[in-house]
Design a protein around this motif. Structure first.
Motif, mmCIF file in Angstrom:
data_model
loop_
_atom_site.group_PDB
_atom_site.id
_atom_site.type_symbol
_atom_site.label_atom_id
_atom_site.label_comp_id
_atom_site.label_asym_id
_atom_site.label_seq_id
_atom_site.Cartn_x
_atom_site.Cartn_y
_atom_site.Cartn_z
ATOM 1 N N GLY A 89 7.717 3.914 -6.132
ATOM 2 C CA GLY A 89 6.464 3.288 -5.719
ATOM 3 C C GLY A 89 6.237 1.939 -6.365
ATOM 4 O O GLY A 89 5.609 1.058 -5.775
ATOM 5 N N ASP A 92 0.832 -2.822 6.982
ATOM 6 C CA ASP A 92 0.343 -1.441 6.947
ATOM 7 C C ASP A 92 -0.727 -1.205 7.995
ATOM 8 O O ASP A 92 -0.921 -0.086 8.452
ATOM 9 C CB ASP A 92 -0.217 -1.095 5.574
ATOM 10 N N MET A 116 0.817 -1.185 0.000
ATOM 11 C CA MET A 116 0.000 0.000 0.000
ATOM 12 C C MET A 116 0.869 1.261 0.000
ATOM 13 O O MET A 116 0.473 2.280 -0.536
ATOM 14 C CB MET A 116 -0.904 -0.044 1.231
ATOM 15 N N ARG A 117 2.027 1.162 0.597
ATOM 16 C CA ARG A 117 2.916 2.317 0.638
ATOM 17 C C ARG A 117 3.363 2.700 -0.776
ATOM 18 O O ARG A 117 3.488 3.878 -1.087
ATOM 19 C CB ARG A 117 4.121 2.000 1.505
ATOM 20 N N CYS A 167 8.470 -0.510 -4.272
ATOM 21 C CA CYS A 167 8.271 -0.544 -2.823
ATOM 22 C C CYS A 167 7.144 -1.527 -2.522
ATOM 23 O O CYS A 167 5.971 -1.200 -2.632
ATOM 24 C CB CYS A 167 7.935 0.851 -2.307
ATOM 25 N N VAL A 227 1.714 2.446 -3.565
ATOM 26 C CA VAL A 227 0.640 3.154 -4.251
ATOM 27 C C VAL A 227 0.613 4.613 -3.810
ATOM 28 O O VAL A 227 0.387 5.517 -4.621
ATOM 29 C CB VAL A 227 -0.717 2.465 -3.982
ATOM 30 N N LYS A 228 0.886 4.855 -2.539
ATOM 31 C CA LYS A 228 0.918 6.236 -2.043
ATOM 32 C C LYS A 228 2.056 7.014 -2.698
ATOM 33 O O LYS A 228 1.890 8.185 -3.052
ATOM 34 C CB LYS A 228 1.077 6.248 -0.526
ATOM 35 N N TYR A 229 3.206 6.375 -2.875
ATOM 36 C CA TYR A 229 4.321 7.038 -3.552
ATOM 37 C C TYR A 229 3.977 7.339 -5.007
ATOM 38 O O TYR A 229 4.339 8.384 -5.541
ATOM 39 C CB TYR A 229 5.585 6.184 -3.498
ATOM 40 N N GLN A 230 3.290 6.410 -5.658
ATOM 41 C CA GLN A 230 2.930 6.622 -7.058
ATOM 42 C C GLN A 230 1.953 7.784 -7.211
ATOM 43 O O GLN A 230 2.105 8.617 -8.103
ATOM 44 C CB GLN A 230 2.315 5.353 -7.634
ATOM 45 N N ILE A 231 0.975 7.857 -6.330
ATOM 46 C CA ILE A 231 0.011 8.947 -6.394
ATOM 47 C C ILE A 231 0.686 10.283 -6.095
ATOM 48 O O ILE A 231 0.406 11.299 -6.749
ATOM 49 C CB ILE A 231 -1.169 8.677 -5.442
ATOM 50 N N LEU A 232 1.583 10.296 -5.122
ATOM 51 C CA LEU A 232 2.329 11.515 -4.817
ATOM 52 C C LEU A 232 3.184 11.936 -6.006
ATOM 53 O O LEU A 232 3.262 13.114 -6.349
ATOM 54 C CB LEU A 232 3.204 11.302 -3.581
#
Length: 53
Positions: free
Chosen positions: A41, A51, A1-2, A44, A4-9
């Motif tokens: 992302g 999570d 899940m982390r 990772c 995906v957060k990097y990719q969106i950022l």
């Protein structure tokens, strides 16, 4: 899940670079930084259970 957060950022930073066309150096830096975060992302990998903790 982390990851995906990097990719969106990363995508958000790329879009920020696209909205600042008057200063091209900032656009290039935002694009490179956003692309780098999106690639990080992708690599990772973490479990969904870790999570939640």
């Amino acid at each position: 899940m982390r990851g995906v957060k990097y990719q969106i950022l990363g995508l958000g930073i790329i879009l920020l670079g696209m909205t600042v066309p008057s200063v091209s150096h900032i656009s290039y830096i935002c694009g490179a930084l956003g692309f780098g975060l999106a690639v990080i992302g992708c690599f990772c990998m973490r479990d969904m259970e870790s999570d939640a903790e």
